[in-house]
Structures are given as C-alpha cells and as structure tokens.
Design a protein around this motif. Sequence first.
Motif, mmCIF file in Angstrom:
data_model
loop_
_atom_site.group_PDB
_atom_site.id
_atom_site.type_symbol
_atom_site.label_atom_id
_atom_site.label_comp_id
_atom_site.label_asym_id
_atom_site.label_seq_id
_atom_site.Cartn_x
_atom_site.Cartn_y
_atom_site.Cartn_z
ATOM 1 N N ILE A 157 -28.474 58.858 -24.965
ATOM 2 C CA ILE A 157 -28.919 58.642 -26.342
ATOM 3 C C ILE A 157 -27.744 58.410 -27.291
ATOM 4 C CG2 ILE A 157 -30.112 59.705 -28.299
ATOM 5 C CD1 ILE A 157 -31.865 61.130 -26.169
ATOM 6 N N VAL A 158 -26.796 59.297 -27.304
ATOM 7 C CA VAL A 158 -25.724 59.238 -28.294
ATOM 8 C C VAL A 158 -24.800 58.055 -28.046
ATOM 9 C CG1 VAL A 158 -23.797 60.498 -29.318
ATOM 10 C CG2 VAL A 158 -25.888 61.712 -28.697
ATOM 11 N N THR A 159 -24.480 57.770 -26.804
ATOM 12 C CA THR A 159 -23.587 56.648 -26.506
ATOM 13 C C THR A 159 -24.182 55.334 -26.983
ATOM 14 O OG1 THR A 159 -22.662 57.841 -24.628
ATOM 15 C CG2 THR A 159 -22.309 55.465 -24.674
ATOM 16 N N GLY A 200 -21.813 48.087 -36.668
ATOM 17 C CA GLY A 200 -22.030 48.024 -38.098
ATOM 18 C C GLY A 200 -23.280 48.696 -38.609
ATOM 19 N N PHE A 201 -24.020 49.366 -37.754
ATOM 20 C CA PHE A 201 -25.243 50.042 -38.178
ATOM 21 C C PHE A 201 -24.963 51.507 -38.499
ATOM 22 C CE2 PHE A 201 -26.678 46.519 -35.600
ATOM 23 C CZ PHE A 201 -27.738 46.013 -36.333
ATOM 24 N N ASN A 202 -25.767 52.070 -39.412
ATOM 25 C CA ASN A 202 -25.723 53.507 -39.655
ATOM 26 C C ASN A 202 -26.397 54.207 -38.486
ATOM 27 O OD1 ASN A 202 -24.506 53.253 -42.175
ATOM 28 N ND2 ASN A 202 -26.463 53.131 -43.233
ATOM 29 N N ALA A 203 -25.952 55.395 -38.162
ATOM 30 C CA ALA A 203 -26.555 56.173 -37.074
ATOM 31 C C ALA A 203 -26.723 57.614 -37.550
ATOM 32 C CB ALA A 203 -25.677 56.121 -35.832
ATOM 33 N N THR A 204 -27.861 58.196 -37.214
ATOM 34 C CA THR A 204 -28.136 59.582 -37.572
ATOM 35 C C THR A 204 -28.641 60.320 -36.350
ATOM 36 O OG1 THR A 204 -28.751 58.950 -39.825
ATOM 37 C CG2 THR A 204 -29.522 61.099 -39.047
ATOM 38 N N ILE A 205 -28.107 61.506 -36.135
ATOM 39 C CA ILE A 205 -28.565 62.362 -35.051
ATOM 40 C C ILE A 205 -29.090 63.631 -35.704
ATOM 41 C CG2 ILE A 205 -27.918 63.618 -32.969
ATOM 42 C CD1 ILE A 205 -25.605 61.511 -32.711
#
Length: 167
Positions: free
Chosen positions: A4-6, A15-20
């Motif tokens: 998931i995180v990779t 260039g995208f925002n990522a939120t966990i």
Amino acid sequence: YDEIVTALLDKFFSGFNATILAYGQTGSGKTHTMGTAFDGELDENAGIIPRIMSDIFERIKNLANECDFVVKCSFMELYQEQLYDLLSHQPREQAVVEMRENRNGVIMPGLTEMLVSSVSETTDCLLRGSSGRAVAATAMNEQSSRSHAIFTITVEATKNDEMYVQL
C-alpha cells in the motif's frame, strides 16, 4: 507497507498528494502502526512514518541529479477541540494554532514547519512532537494518546535547469 505505502510513494513522487490514515478502536495499534511511538530504531517493527521517511530520502538521493528538493515537516495534535503545534518551542498552552480556509485551501497560520534534510532530522521532529502529545489511561489502554495527530511531510521538487549546468 510494501503493498500500500510504496504505491502511494510512487504517486507522491509523480506529483500527487498522499495521505495515510489509521483508524480504529482504542488499543488497536494505531500509534504503533503509524510510528508516532517510534523509539529511533529503524527495523521491521518501525511504523509507517519512520519507514516512509527513510524511503523518501532514499528517493531524493537517487533523483538528486534531476531535481533540487526542499523537505519540510510539521506535527499537530487535535485534542479537546484545540489544535496544538507539537513542534513549537512555546509552552503547550501557547502552541495552539487556528485552522482557516481561504480560496487556496485550508491553512494553519503559525504552524511550525521544520526544514529537514535527512532521515535523522525528520526523526528528531517525530520524536520531539510525539513526546508532547496528550496521554491518559483508559479502560483499554494505560497510555492512550487521547488525541488525533497529523505528521505532515512536504516535499517540493524543482527540476534542474540544464541551461545553468557548468562544464
């Protein structure tokens, strides 16, 4: 993490925002999973935040010839309807920040953003902020964090301009 995180990290560097987000019942392991209880030892038991910090700086090192990078982190806590800046040098009662919305999005004037250039500097911010979180006992967890915390890593990349390369 690998599944998931990779994949999120790949999108992040595109260039995208990522939120966990970790969500669950008290005592279910959110703090451990995210890594805000990190003890500074990066191993297979480290949480998501310490592992992703390591991966971010490894990718930055691999892309250093293509881009210049600026990395910042912030750490805030939502506790009893107040937002606290966990990286502030002010006493806790003076480290309250406001959340505002403008036409560009949500902003938090006065929130500390630390410039970091290594895993160890980012880890220092995580450890320092984590030590300032509100904790109290509950029926399910003797050291419950009692709050919601947001650790933000911002990476700004600027492509190197080939016109300025000196031979």
